[in-house]
Design a protein around this motif. Structure first.
Motif, PDB file in Angstrom:
ATOM      1  N   ILE A   2       6.440  30.104  -7.063  1.00 24.12           N
ATOM      2  CA  ILE A   2       6.897  29.599  -5.754  1.00 24.12           C
ATOM      3  C   ILE A   2       5.945  28.545  -5.177  1.00 24.12           C
ATOM      4  O   ILE A   2       6.411  27.481  -4.752  1.00 24.12           O
ATOM      5  CB  ILE A   2       7.123  30.771  -4.761  1.00 24.12           C
ATOM      6  N   PRO A   3       4.619  28.771  -5.155  1.00 26.86           N
ATOM      7  CA  PRO A   3       3.740  27.719  -4.617  1.00 26.86           C
ATOM      8  C   PRO A   3       3.797  26.413  -5.417  1.00 26.86           C
ATOM      9  O   PRO A   3       3.783  25.327  -4.831  1.00 26.86           O
ATOM     10  CB  PRO A   3       2.339  28.330  -4.692  1.00 26.86           C
ATOM     11  N   VAL A   4       3.891  26.511  -6.730  1.00 27.18           N
ATOM     12  CA  VAL A   4       3.968  25.301  -7.552  1.00 27.18           C
ATOM     13  C   VAL A   4       5.300  24.593  -7.323  1.00 27.18           C
ATOM     14  O   VAL A   4       5.351  23.362  -7.235  1.00 27.18           O
ATOM     15  CB  VAL A   4       3.765  25.652  -9.048  1.00 27.18           C
ATOM     16  N   LEU A   5       6.366  25.357  -7.197  1.00 27.56           N
ATOM     17  CA  LEU A   5       7.681  24.772  -6.921  1.00 27.56           C
ATOM     18  C   LEU A   5       7.686  24.055  -5.574  1.00 27.56           C
ATOM     19  O   LEU A   5       8.177  22.923  -5.470  1.00 27.56           O
ATOM     20  CB  LEU A   5       8.755  25.860  -6.946  1.00 27.56           C
TER      21      LEU A   5
ATOM     22  N   LYS B 141       0.833  -1.212   0.000  1.00 29.39           N
ATOM     23  CA  LYS B 141       0.000   0.000   0.000  1.00 29.39           C
ATOM     24  C   LYS B 141       0.863   1.255   0.000  1.00 29.39           C
ATOM     25  O   LYS B 141       0.541   2.241  -0.676  1.00 29.39           O
ATOM     26  CB  LYS B 141      -0.934   0.007   1.206  1.00 29.39           C
ATOM     27  N   TYR B 142       1.956   1.236   0.750  1.00 30.39           N
ATOM     28  CA  TYR B 142       2.875   2.385   0.723  1.00 30.39           C
ATOM     29  C   TYR B 142       3.443   2.587  -0.682  1.00 30.39           C
ATOM     30  O   TYR B 142       3.525   3.712  -1.173  1.00 30.39           O
ATOM     31  CB  TYR B 142       4.025   2.193   1.705  1.00 30.39           C
ATOM     32  N   LEU B 143       3.851   1.489  -1.315  1.00 29.05           N
ATOM     33  CA  LEU B 143       4.400   1.599  -2.668  1.00 29.05           C
ATOM     34  C   LEU B 143       3.341   2.051  -3.666  1.00 29.05           C
ATOM     35  O   LEU B 143       3.635   2.834  -4.576  1.00 29.05           O
ATOM     36  CB  LEU B 143       4.999   0.262  -3.105  1.00 29.05           C
ATOM     37  N   ALA B 144       2.110   1.587  -3.497  1.00 24.05           N
ATOM     38  CA  ALA B 144       1.029   2.023  -4.386  1.00 24.05           C
ATOM     39  C   ALA B 144       0.717   3.502  -4.186  1.00 24.05           C
ATOM     40  O   ALA B 144       0.387   4.207  -5.142  1.00 24.05           O
ATOM     41  CB  ALA B 144      -0.215   1.179  -4.139  1.00 24.05           C
ATOM     42  N   GLY B 145       0.855   3.981  -2.956  1.00 24.27           N
ATOM     43  CA  GLY B 145       0.643   5.395  -2.692  1.00 24.27           C
ATOM     44  C   GLY B 145       1.744   6.265  -3.264  1.00 24.27           C
ATOM     45  O   GLY B 145       1.517   7.431  -3.607  1.00 24.27           O
ATOM     46  N   SER B 146       2.934   5.718  -3.368  1.00 24.89           N
ATOM     47  CA  SER B 146       4.044   6.502  -3.911  1.00 24.89           C
ATOM     48  C   SER B 146       4.005   6.576  -5.433  1.00 24.89           C
ATOM     49  O   SER B 146       4.581   7.493  -6.017  1.00 24.89           O
ATOM     50  CB  SER B 146       5.381   5.909  -3.467  1.00 24.89           C
ATOM     51  N   LEU B 147       3.318   5.644  -6.075  1.00 26.61           N
ATOM     52  CA  LEU B 147       3.308   5.604  -7.538  1.00 26.61           C
ATOM     53  C   LEU B 147       2.764   6.873  -8.181  1.00 26.61           C
ATOM     54  O   LEU B 147       3.408   7.419  -9.091  1.00 26.61           O
ATOM     55  CB  LEU B 147       2.547   4.373  -8.018  1.00 26.61           C
ATOM     56  N   PRO B 148       1.614   7.414  -7.754  1.00 26.98           N
ATOM     57  CA  PRO B 148       1.170   8.667  -8.380  1.00 26.98           C
ATOM     58  C   PRO B 148       2.110   9.838  -8.099  1.00 26.98           C
ATOM     59  O   PRO B 148       2.326  10.691  -8.970  1.00 26.98           O
ATOM     60  CB  PRO B 148      -0.197   8.937  -7.755  1.00 26.98           C
ATOM     61  N   LEU B 149       2.685   9.854  -6.890  1.00 29.03           N
ATOM     62  CA  LEU B 149       3.588  10.947  -6.550  1.00 29.03           C
ATOM     63  C   LEU B 149       4.877  10.898  -7.360  1.00 29.03           C
ATOM     64  O   LEU B 149       5.485  11.938  -7.618  1.00 29.03           O
ATOM     65  CB  LEU B 149       3.901  10.916  -5.049  1.00 29.03           C
ATOM     66  N   VAL B 150       5.286   9.699  -7.773  1.00 35.39           N
ATOM     67  CA  VAL B 150       6.482   9.562  -8.608  1.00 35.39           C
ATOM     68  C   VAL B 150       6.261  10.238  -9.955  1.00 35.39           C
ATOM     69  O   VAL B 150       7.186  10.813 -10.537  1.00 35.39           O
ATOM     70  CB  VAL B 150       6.842   8.065  -8.787  1.00 35.39           C
ATOM     71  N   MET B 151       5.046  10.201 -10.440  1.00 28.17           N
ATOM     72  CA  MET B 151       4.738  10.836 -11.715  1.00 28.17           C
ATOM     73  C   MET B 151       4.431  12.324 -11.551  1.00 28.17           C
ATOM     74  O   MET B 151       4.838  13.147 -12.376  1.00 28.17           O
ATOM     75  CB  MET B 151       3.528  10.155 -12.369  1.00 28.17           C
ATOM     76  N   ILE B 152       3.712  12.684 -10.507  1.00 24.94           N
ATOM     77  CA  ILE B 152       3.253  14.059 -10.325  1.00 24.94           C
ATOM     78  C   ILE B 152       4.395  14.990  -9.919  1.00 24.94           C
ATOM     79  O   ILE B 152       4.520  16.097 -10.452  1.00 24.94           O
ATOM     80  CB  ILE B 152       2.117  14.106  -9.283  1.00 24.94           C
ATOM     81  N   GLY B 153       5.218  14.577  -8.967  1.00 27.85           N
ATOM     82  CA  GLY B 153       6.268  15.443  -8.432  1.00 27.85           C
ATOM     83  C   GLY B 153       7.222  15.998  -9.478  1.00 27.85           C
ATOM     84  O   GLY B 153       7.352  17.219  -9.618  1.00 27.85           O
ATOM     85  N   PRO B 154       7.900  15.155 -10.243  1.00 27.55           N
ATOM     86  CA  PRO B 154       8.814  15.679 -11.257  1.00 27.55           C
ATOM     87  C   PRO B 154       8.112  16.475 -12.357  1.00 27.55           C
ATOM     88  O   PRO B 154       8.676  17.442 -12.878  1.00 27.55           O
ATOM     89  CB  PRO B 154       9.473  14.421 -11.832  1.00 27.55           C
ATOM     90  N   SER B 155       6.885  16.089 -12.706  1.00 27.98           N
ATOM     91  CA  SER B 155       6.145  16.840 -13.731  1.00 27.98           C
ATOM     92  C   SER B 155       5.839  18.257 -13.259  1.00 27.98           C
ATOM     93  O   SER B 155       5.976  19.225 -14.020  1.00 27.98           O
ATOM     94  CB  SER B 155       4.835  16.132 -14.071  1.00 27.98           C
ATOM     95  N   VAL B 156       5.432  18.382 -12.000  1.00 23.93           N
ATOM     96  CA  VAL B 156       5.131  19.703 -11.444  1.00 23.93           C
ATOM     97  C   VAL B 156       6.414  20.531 -11.343  1.00 23.93           C
ATOM     98  O   VAL B 156       6.412  21.727 -11.644  1.00 23.93           O
ATOM     99  CB  VAL B 156       4.424  19.569 -10.085  1.00 23.93           C
ATOM    100  N   LEU B 157       7.507  19.901 -10.933  1.00 26.70           N
ATOM    101  CA  LEU B 157       8.789  20.618 -10.873  1.00 26.70           C
ATOM    102  C   LEU B 157       9.221  21.106 -12.255  1.00 26.70           C
ATOM    103  O   LEU B 157       9.690  22.237 -12.402  1.00 26.70           O
ATOM    104  CB  LEU B 157       9.877  19.719 -10.281  1.00 26.70           C
ATOM    105  N   TYR B 158       9.062  20.267 -13.256  1.00 25.84           N
ATOM    106  CA  TYR B 158       9.418  20.653 -14.632  1.00 25.84           C
ATOM    107  C   TYR B 158       8.596  21.860 -15.077  1.00 25.84           C
ATOM    108  O   TYR B 158       9.135  22.816 -15.645  1.00 25.84           O
ATOM    109  CB  TYR B 158       9.203  19.460 -15.564  1.00 25.84           C
ATOM    110  N   ASN B 159       7.292  21.806 -14.806  1.00 19.54           N
ATOM    111  CA  ASN B 159       6.435  22.925 -15.191  1.00 19.54           C
ATOM    112  C   ASN B 159       6.761  24.190 -14.410  1.00 19.54           C
ATOM    113  O   ASN B 159       6.679  25.300 -14.950  1.00 19.54           O
ATOM    114  CB  ASN B 159       4.963  22.563 -15.013  1.00 19.54           C
ATOM    115  N   ALA B 160       7.113  24.036 -13.154  1.00 18.94           N
ATOM    116  CA  ALA B 160       7.465  25.210 -12.352  1.00 18.94           C
ATOM    117  C   ALA B 160       8.727  25.876 -12.901  1.00 18.94           C
ATOM    118  O   ALA B 160       8.780  27.105 -13.021  1.00 18.94           O
ATOM    119  CB  ALA B 160       7.667  24.807 -10.892  1.00 18.94           C
ATOM    120  N   PHE B 161       9.725  25.091 -13.243  1.00 19.93           N
ATOM    121  CA  PHE B 161      10.970  25.670 -13.751  1.00 19.93           C
ATOM    122  C   PHE B 161      10.802  26.262 -15.146  1.00 19.93           C
ATOM    123  O   PHE B 161      11.558  27.152 -15.527  1.00 19.93           O
ATOM    124  CB  PHE B 161      12.097  24.638 -13.735  1.00 19.93           C
TER     125      PHE B 161
END
Length: 77
Positions: free
Chosen positions: A44-47, A15-35
């Motif tokens: 700043i809030p998006v970053l 369950k922990y690994l399943a919970g991390s799966l969406p965050l693995v995709m969302i986190g770097p995508s949001v960082l890329y868009n912020a930069f």
């Protein structure tokens, strides 16, 4: 005596690994868009959200793997 896998702890780790799966995709995508949008007023809030999502993914993966290892080999003393 042979030890068996603790299935309750194993399912908790999955369950922990399943919970991390969406965050693995969302986190770097949001960082890329912020930069890419550094002059936007919401930069700043998006970053910050991207950094938190990325670290949460790393934490949940670590916790999930450690929980699964504990279910296979027993808890460390």
């Amino acid at each position: 005596m042979m030890k068996h896998t603790d299935k309750k702890t194993l399912s908790k780790g999955v369950k922990y690994l399943a919970g991390s799966l969406p965050l693995v995709m969302i986190g770097p995508s949001v960082l890329y868009n912020a930069f890419n949008n550094q002059n936007h007023p919401w930069y700043i809030p998006v970053l910050v959200f991207g950094i938190i999502a990325t670290f949460a993914a790393i934490f949940l993966m670590f916790k999930g793997i450690m929980t699964m290892v504990n279910s296979f080999f027993g808890k460390r003393s």
